[in-house]
Structure formats: structure tokens, C-alpha cells
Design a protein around this motif. Structure first.
Motif, PDB file in Angstrom:
ATOM      1  N   ALA A 405       0.811  -1.217   0.000  1.00 12.95           N
ATOM      2  CA  ALA A 405       0.000   0.000   0.000  1.00 12.95           C
ATOM      3  C   ALA A 405       0.848   1.273   0.000  1.00 12.95           C
ATOM      4  O   ALA A 405       0.305   2.377  -0.145  1.00 12.95           O
ATOM      5  CB  ALA A 405      -0.925   0.003   1.218  1.00 12.95           C
ATOM      6  N   GLN A 406       2.164   1.133   0.159  1.00 20.38           N
ATOM      7  CA  GLN A 406       3.049   2.289   0.225  1.00 20.38           C
ATOM      8  C   GLN A 406       3.935   2.362  -1.019  1.00 20.38           C
ATOM      9  O   GLN A 406       4.794   1.497  -1.219  1.00 20.38           O
ATOM     10  CB  GLN A 406       3.945   2.204   1.474  1.00 20.38           C
ATOM     11  CG  GLN A 406       3.218   2.390   2.782  1.00 20.38           C
ATOM     12  CD  GLN A 406       2.779   3.830   2.991  1.00 20.38           C
ATOM     13  OE1 GLN A 406       3.271   4.743   2.325  1.00 20.38           O
ATOM     14  NE2 GLN A 406       1.845   4.037   3.917  1.00 20.38           N
ATOM     15  N   PRO A 407       3.760   3.392  -1.867  1.00 19.15           N
ATOM     16  CA  PRO A 407       4.594   3.504  -3.074  1.00 19.15           C
ATOM     17  C   PRO A 407       6.084   3.603  -2.778  1.00 19.15           C
ATOM     18  O   PRO A 407       6.910   3.243  -3.626  1.00 19.15           O
ATOM     19  CB  PRO A 407       4.077   4.793  -3.733  1.00 19.15           C
ATOM     20  CG  PRO A 407       2.709   4.995  -3.178  1.00 19.15           C
ATOM     21  CD  PRO A 407       2.746   4.451  -1.788  1.00 19.15           C
ATOM     22  N   GLU A 408       6.433   4.062  -1.582  1.00 14.44           N
ATOM     23  CA  GLU A 408       7.852   4.210  -1.231  1.00 14.44           C
ATOM     24  C   GLU A 408       8.504   2.884  -0.832  1.00 14.44           C
ATOM     25  O   GLU A 408       9.724   2.826  -0.660  1.00 14.44           O
ATOM     26  CB  GLU A 408       8.000   5.212  -0.091  1.00 14.44           C
ATOM     27  CG  GLU A 408       7.565   6.620  -0.433  1.00 14.44           C
ATOM     28  CD  GLU A 408       7.442   7.478   0.804  1.00 14.44           C
ATOM     29  OE1 GLU A 408       8.485   7.910   1.319  1.00 14.44           O
ATOM     30  OE2 GLU A 408       6.299   7.689   1.269  1.00 14.44           O
ATOM     31  N   LEU A 409       7.697   1.855  -0.654  1.00 13.12           N
ATOM     32  CA  LEU A 409       8.209   0.537  -0.260  1.00 13.12           C
ATOM     33  C   LEU A 409       7.957  -0.456  -1.373  1.00 13.12           C
ATOM     34  O   LEU A 409       7.052  -0.277  -2.191  1.00 13.12           O
ATOM     35  CB  LEU A 409       7.533   0.055   1.024  1.00 13.12           C
ATOM     36  CG  LEU A 409       7.587   0.990   2.235  1.00 13.12           C
ATOM     37  CD1 LEU A 409       6.814   0.386   3.399  1.00 13.12           C
ATOM     38  CD2 LEU A 409       9.025   1.297   2.634  1.00 13.12           C
TER      39      LEU A 409
END
Length: 495
Positions: A405-409
């Protein structure tokens, strides 16, 4: 408080010619304080740092010369509380997600206390503690659908258990004469197989058993991080064509990096067709047989010739409690039994009860590891322990959902069981070297924060944050903290 309760030295507090106390009541009172302190510690683990750096001054406290005079039990206990306990690995903490290290349990701790007080040597002889160990073996036969003739042995951990399996497999292929003549006299050059995802102790076992690591074939992984069975079969064919003697395949039930389960049933088919010993390193994953949800994915484990696993991982037994189970108990016995006059067996008296555990492994001096395992299974029950395994796998899936759910991960490997490998990648372009440096530093910063402690691994050249959900105390809030802190630290480092 009397002097006997606070500061009696060992010389004042023991009888003249033994190490027993002259005042058992004073010892009892000090023992109660020690038990209270460790239970207080365990009950407050959620409020304590997972880990903290050790100050140099604390390290230097343990460079003192050999003490020749006595000191009090109370002062030694105080040193433990102040200088040892706060700086341990932290694997009992709910924030510990590094490596696959069990968290222990209060029941196991108390059982270990009883075992220590009994001080039984389980190398052999006719004593009830051996019946406790045999009870565990019987339960493991039931769990893995092994025959009544299967043998088993408590060892330090899966590293030793894997080595025992190699030795039994070696003797199975070369015969018992190898124990006298060694490998040099054999015309057969043995070769073994495992996957690139296998634990390093498989290679170590091949080394220590004299096979030589050049003769361990490391098979590539497929896209599910399982052993590539096409390459396995081709490699066996090539080795036979070169005049070598394939003898041993080690499959994995829970690989060390990502927790993948090899196709055990298919490996069993290959081992049967090629007349090879089929061993499974199930250091933590074999215990998933207790889970009704996961057990079907271990299909084929019941066909193994031997299985290595640890009770001190997913079963939460205090360290250490490894185990090896071998289908052919007679072959296992013949691999290690070494008759000696001072170990003469009798039909009555203390020297009865043969065969002894020392006939199934290299150790004659053995602690009562079975007691804390028996207590754990007896008190909690197999169903409860299985539900704990389910919970940790559910938490791994929860972490995967949060990462996705996290684009940074980004995820770096599939989540097969309870191990999640992911990394911080940020929102802008960065080189592999930069991201590797960022993620390595995120992991170190997390450790030093005391909030949560994952480990690191490398997947296809990329440093990954590896979160192993093994501790029964881990909750969703600990997973939330992990994600929040990775994002916070990553954003600071990629500014």
C-alpha cells in the motif's frame, strides 16, 4: 533485613565441604527474588527496548581476572540485572523480527529451572528423564507420520541435526565400514545436493563430515524461491556421467532468507527414483505441521528419510532444543553406537535402558532439553501452538499488505510463511548502491532505536529489510511501528 538475606558470601553461606548452603531458607528467599525479577522482566517486555548498544564501561566490567575469593549470590544477581539483562539479544521482545529466533515462554523458563535443579545427564542409563525424551520422539513420529521404528535425538540445534543426517546418509551409501576405513578407502566419490536458499549449515555439515564443499551441488531457485527441480535432475545425471556417486538431497521447509518451502513431494520422487537419501532441513518450518492451514503445504515431509528442526524457534521452547528424527532407527544407531567397557549395558540397575541416546549422536554428556519441550507441549497443547504459528503467518501477510500500500516501499520476495523481505525505494530515482546503503542504515537505525529489530539480507544484489515473524508476542502494533519507522528513516536518508 538480616545479613543472611542481603550480603552473605558463598564461604559464609555454604557448608564446609560442599557447595550446598548452610542456610537453605536464605537461599530460598534469594531464589524467590531472582524468580520475581525475571518474571517482572518478562511481563514488561512490551515496554522495554528491543535492543540497546552496550556501553564500553559495561563491557569492561567483564574483563576482570579470575576471582579466587567468594562473593554473595545477591551481588551476582544484582550484576546480572544491571549489566547483563538490559543488553541481551532481545529476541524475547515483541519488537524483535531479526533472524528466525524464538521468544521463549514463561512455562519453558520454569521447566528449565526444574531441569537444572535435577541436573540429569541424558547420555544414557535407566532413568525417567529418558522416558520424557522418548515421549517427545513418539509425538514427533505421530506428527510426521513416521514409523514406530524411527529414531530421534535432542541436539543443540538444526545445525547439529543436519550434520547427523549427512553422517547417517553417508553410512547408508558406503556401509558401516566407512567408520573404520574413512572416505579415503572408498572407491565412491560422494556428492550431495541442496538449493541456493538452504541454510549455510548444510554446506558446513558437508565440510565437517569430510565430503568436501566442492561436492555439494547448490541448485538454483525458481521464481517462487524453491529448488529448481529440472536443474536438480540434470545435475544428478551429469554427476553420474562423471563417475560420481550422488547420495544426499537436502530440501528446505522454510528457507533461511524468505521462508520458502521446497516442493517436498516432488523432491521425494526424485530421491526415490535415484536411490538418494532425502533429508529436510525444517529448522523452523517443520513445526508448521501443527497448523491445520499450513500443514498441507508440507506434503511430502512424511516421505523424508530424516528431518532436522528446532523446538526453540516456532514452538517457543527456551534455547536450546534442536531435534533430528530418522526413519531408519537401526541405521541411525549403527552410525554412532560405540561400545566401551565404561559404558557397559546391563539388563538391570542403572546401566539398563539400552539403547541410550549416546548411541544416536556424538554427545555423551547431554542436558535435559526434553523437559522444557514436554512442558511446552503438555501445558499449551498442540492446537494452541499451531494457532501461534498461524498468527505469525497472518502478521506476515498483514505486513505485506502494508508494504504493497506504500509507493515508497516494495516487496523483494513472495511471502510463503512468516518471513517478509522488502525495502525502502523512495519516490525518485536512486541507484542500487544508494538504495542498498539507505536500507542497510535504516536497519541499523531501527536496532539502535530499540523500537523494532528486523535483520538484513541480499536478494539479487539488493539489500532487503527482512522481518521474521517468529515470536508469539508480536502484535499488529509492532508491525505498524516497523512500517512507520522505515518510512520515516527512509525519507530522511533520501532527502
Amino acid at each position: 533485613m538480616s545479613k543472611s538475606q542481603t550480603d552473605l558470601s558463598a564461604s559464609e553461606n555454604t557448608t564446609r565441604n560442599t557447595l550446598d548452603p548452610s542456610d537453605w531458607q536464605a537461599l530460598r528467599e534469594q531464589g524467590y527474588r531472582m524468580l520475581d525479577d525475571i518474571i517482572d522482566h518478562m511481563s514488561a517486555l512490551h515496554d522495554k527496548p528491543v535492543w540497546q548498544p552496550i556501553p564500553q564501561a559495561k563491557r569492561e566490567l567483564f574483563t576482570e581476572p579470575l576471582p579466587h575469593g567468594p562473593s554473595s549470590l545477591a551481588s551476582a544477581h544484582q550484576r546480572f540485572m544491571e549489566d547483563v539483562l538490559p543488553y541481551s539479544l532481545g529476541n524475547a521482545s515483541p519488537g524483535f523480527m531479526g533472524w528466525v529466533v524464538g521468544g521463549g515462554s514463561p512455562v519453558g523458563m520454569l521447566a528449565e529451572m526444574l531441569a537444572s535443579g535435577l541436573n540429569a545427564n541424558l547420555g544414557g542409563r535407566d532413568q525417567m528423564p529418558l522416558e520424557v525424551e522418548r515421549q517427545i520422539l513418539q509425538w514427533m513420529r505421530e506428527l510426521f507420520s513416521f514409523p514406530e521404528t524411527a529414531s530421534g535425538l535432542f541436539v543443540t540445534g538444526a545445525s547439529m541435526a543436519n550434520m547427523i543426517s549427512v553422517l547417517v546418509a553417508r553410512n547408508n551409501m558406503l556401509g558401516q565400514s566407512v567408520r573404520r576405513q574413512g572416505l579415503a578407502d572408498s572407491p565412491k566419490k560422494l556428492v550431495a545436493y541442496t538449493s541456493a536458499g538452504a541454510h549455510g549449515c548444510i554446506m558446513q555439515a558437508i565440510d565437517l563430515c569430510g565430503i568436501g564443499t566442492d561436492y555439494l551441488r547448490v541448485i538454483e531457485l525458481d521464481d517462487q524461491y524453491q529448488m529448481n527441480l529440472v536443474q536438480l535432475k540434470q545435475t544428478i545425471d551429469n554427476d553420474r556421467a562423471q563417475g560420481l556417486t550422488p547420495f544426499f538431497i537436502a530440501g528446505s521447509a522454510g528457507t533461511v532468507d524468505v521462508g520458502a518451502i521446497d516442493d517436498l513431494d516432488a523432491i521425494a520422487d526424485i530421491a526415490a527414483a535415484e536411490n538418494l537419501w532425502f533429508h529436510i532441513d525444517g529448522a523452523f518450518g517443520a513445526m508448521a505441521m501443527l497448523s491445520k492451514k499450513i500443514a498441507p503445504r508440507l506434503k511430502g515431509i512424511e516421505r523424508a528419510d530424516s528431518i532436522a528442526f528446532d523446538f526453540h524457534k516456532w514452538l517457543q521452547v527456551p534455547y536450546d532444543a534442536g531435534f533430528i528424527i530418522v526413519r531408519d532407527g537401526s541405521l541411525h544407531h549403527d552410525t554412532f553406537a560405540s561400545p566401551a567397557t565404561y559404558l557397559r549395558r546391563e539388563t538391570r540397575g542403572l546401566a539398563g535402558g539400552s539403547p541410550w541416546p549416546c548411541d544416536f549422536g556424538p554427545d555423551l554428556s547431554r542436558g535435559f532439553r526434553a523437559l522444557k519441550t514436554w512442558f511446552t507441549i503438555k501445558v499449551y497443547g498442540a492446537d494452541k501452538l499451531g494457532s501461534i504459528i498461524d498468527k505469525t503467518c497472518d502478521l506476515a501477510q498483514y505486513l505485506k499488505i502494508k508494504v504493497d500500500a506504500q509507493p515508497e516501499l516494495e516487496m523483494r520476495a513472495p511471502v510463503a510463511l512468516n518471513v517478509v523481505c522488502f525495502r525502502y525505494r523512495g519516490n525518485h530515482a536512486a541507484t542500487v548502491e544508494q538504495l542498498n546503503d539507505v536500507n542497510a542504515n535504516i536497519i541499523a537505525d531501527l536496532h539502535e532505536s530499540g523500537l523494532v529489530a528486523p535483520s538484513a539480507t541480499s536478494i539479487h544484489g539488493h539489500i532487503a529489510i527482512r522481518a521474521a515473524m517468529i515470536n508469539h508476542r508480536i502484535e499488529q502494533r509492532n508491525v505498524d511501528i516497523l512500517v512507520e519507522q522505515v518510512l520515516r528513516l527512509g525519507r530522511l536518508k533520501l532527502l
